[in-house]
Design a protein around this motif. Structure first.
Motif, PDB file in Angstrom:
ATOM      1  N   VAL A 317     -45.015  62.767  46.283  1.00 41.05           N
ATOM      2  CA  VAL A 317     -45.626  64.291  45.548  1.00 41.05           C
ATOM      3  C   VAL A 317     -46.929  64.570  45.477  1.00 41.05           C
ATOM      4  O   VAL A 317     -47.120  66.046  46.126  1.00 41.05           O
ATOM      5  N   ALA A 318     -47.728  64.429  44.421  1.00 42.98           N
ATOM      6  CA  ALA A 318     -48.693  64.881  44.320  1.00 42.98           C
ATOM      7  C   ALA A 318     -49.683  65.092  45.097  1.00 42.98           C
ATOM      8  O   ALA A 318     -50.367  66.201  45.209  1.00 42.98           O
ATOM      9  N   THR A 319     -49.892  63.862  46.311  1.00 43.77           N
ATOM     10  CA  THR A 319     -50.576  63.890  47.600  1.00 43.77           C
ATOM     11  C   THR A 319     -50.336  64.866  48.424  1.00 43.77           C
ATOM     12  O   THR A 319     -51.315  65.141  48.662  1.00 43.77           O
ATOM     13  N   ARG A 320     -48.686  65.565  48.518  1.00 41.24           N
ATOM     14  CA  ARG A 320     -48.924  66.109  49.936  1.00 41.24           C
ATOM     15  C   ARG A 320     -49.373  68.119  48.790  1.00 41.24           C
ATOM     16  O   ARG A 320     -49.751  68.723  49.969  1.00 41.24           O
ATOM     17  N   GLY A 321     -49.578  68.060  47.279  1.00 45.55           N
ATOM     18  CA  GLY A 321     -49.712  69.350  46.994  1.00 45.55           C
ATOM     19  C   GLY A 321     -51.295  69.225  46.879  1.00 45.55           C
ATOM     20  O   GLY A 321     -52.046  70.453  47.292  1.00 45.55           O
ATOM     21  N   LEU A 322     -51.683  68.020  46.494  1.00 47.69           N
ATOM     22  CA  LEU A 322     -53.307  67.618  46.419  1.00 47.69           C
ATOM     23  C   LEU A 322     -53.900  67.670  48.432  1.00 47.69           C
ATOM     24  O   LEU A 322     -54.738  68.527  48.127  1.00 47.69           O
TER      25      LEU A 322
END
Length: 416
Positions: A317-322
């Protein structure tokens, strides 16, 4: 009176009978005259079920409320184990992480233990009670519950053992100890009697699920031995040494083959010249506390035009946002491949033995797997392989290094 810390994972608490077994183990420790602290995880699939309930109600649940919710899983386990102990006539009390004096720092969902005030725990122990503590959580600076992220209960147990001056920290799970490979994939894998802490930390980071690397590293810093054993049978047992044993560096050895299905490959491509792609990408992931592994990049006319690395799927989830942020801010092209798995051989002195990588790649070639991403270090060699081929790859590499049964790998050293 000596103190022992016992930690039980979710599979050891999944049913009423298993909880009774946990209570019996804690009762035995208490009856032996040892001050006993028990640390527990959430039961079975409780954490997954709580997360599913949260996302069914809110597609983007807040980090604070998610922590409030997830902490109830460990709290319930602690209360149930305390009740089972009381049913056996053993005085016991359950405590949440904050009640146990565990103070946490950092963001919700990825906190770290900042300090422990053990007074409430030692007060109960002085009265002859078994103290059952909810792992995976602590009290944040603002008084809210902060969960500790992956491996949080293991880390809780080791931190408490260190703070209380415990003679041992025992991790109970559903297998007999630390194996040379996952025994569910490789039936011929053998239990290791002891493991060097640096080797165990690499095994944990690269996919061995018996104990988290954070906890191994913490135990090693404080010279604490950790015993891993089977909850239901008491059989086997592996000692993770609190201090690295003396090794002859030039000899080297392979201790185990590990794998991790829960990884994804990230690729970032430069959209315009002048962007420091490596610093920009790694800086963004570091600020978001997302660990990366297997870093690789490609240069064009002196500038990096593509960078890639692996991340754990718990950080997707954090990776997609980044990736969205980096694409928008720097006109980067992005890619995310979830169809890979990470395969590693772990040991010591691996850079001094370049033939180990050659043997690993040769073993994979026999099953027509040709990795194009790999990383080497003194204690770990890792490659990314197609996820559907991961089981075959583990078996082939485990066989190549002769880790089956009671054999000792050719040209290796014992771990004891």
């Amino acid at each position: 009176m000596t103190t022992t810390v016992l930690k039980f994972g979710g599979t050891s608490l999944a049913t009423t009978e298993k909880i009774r077994r946990v209570a019996a183990i804690a009762h035995g420790s208490h009856a032996g005259g040892t001050a006993t602290v028990v640390v527990v995880s959430a039961r079975g699939k409780t954490t997954d079920q709580l997360l599913a309930a949260a996302t069914a109600l809110n597609t983007a649940p807040s980090a604070r409320e998610t922590d409030q919710l997830l902490a109830t899983g460990e709290n319930a386990s602690a209360a149930l184990v305390a009740l089972a102990l009381q049913d056996r006539g053993v005085p016991a009390v359950s405590l949440t992480g904050p009640q146990a004096g565990i103070l946490a720092t950092g963001p919700h969902g990825a906190g770290m233990i900042a300090a422990i005030d053990p007074q409430r725990i030692t007060g109960h122990l002085a009265k002859g009670r078994v103290v059952v503590i909810a792992g995976f959580q602590g009290e944040g600076e603002d008084g809210d519950i902060v969960t500790l992220g992956r491996g949080g209960s293991d880390t809780t147990a080791v931190a408490l053992a260190v703070e209380l001056g415990a003679r041992a920290c025992e991790i109970y799970t559903d297998v007999d100890g630390v194996f040379t490979a996952d025994p569910r994939l490789v039936p011929t894998a053998r239990v290791l009697s002891s493991v060097d802490p640096l080797v165990m930390a690499e095994m944990a980071f690269s996919g061995a699920q018996v104990m988290h690397s954070r906890a191994v590293e913490l135990a090693s810093v404080h010279g604490l031995d950790v015993l891993v054993r089977n909850t239901m049978t008491g059989a086997g047992g592996t000692t993770i040494l609190g201090r690295s044993s003396d090794m002859i560096e030039t000899r080297g050895f392979i201790a185990a083959v590990t794998h991790d299905r829960a990884v994804a490959r990230v690729v970032l491509r430069r959209g315009r010249r002048g962007v420091d792609l490596v610093t920009t990408a790694l800086g963004a992931f570091a600020r978001a506390a997302v660990p990366v592994d297997m870093l690789a990049w490609h240069t064009d006319r002196g500038e990096v035009d593509q960078v890639g690395f692996a991340v754990h799927q718990s950080h997707l989830v954090a990776t997609r946002g980044l990736l969205r942020q980096l694409a928008a801010a720097h006109a980067l092209g992005t890619g995310l491949d979830e169809g890979v798995g990470k395969l590693s051989v772990v040991g010591t002195g691996l850079l001094n033995r370049p033939e180990f990588l050659a043997r690993m790649l040769a073993a994979l070639a026999t099953i027509d797997v040709a990795p194009d991403w790999f990383a080497t270090a003194q204690s770990r060699i890792s490659v990314l392989v197609p996820a559907p081929r991961l089981t075959e790859a583990v078996i082939a590499v485990h066989r190549e290094f002769e880790l089956e049964g009671d054999q000792l790998p050719a040209g290796s050293m014992t771990l004891a």
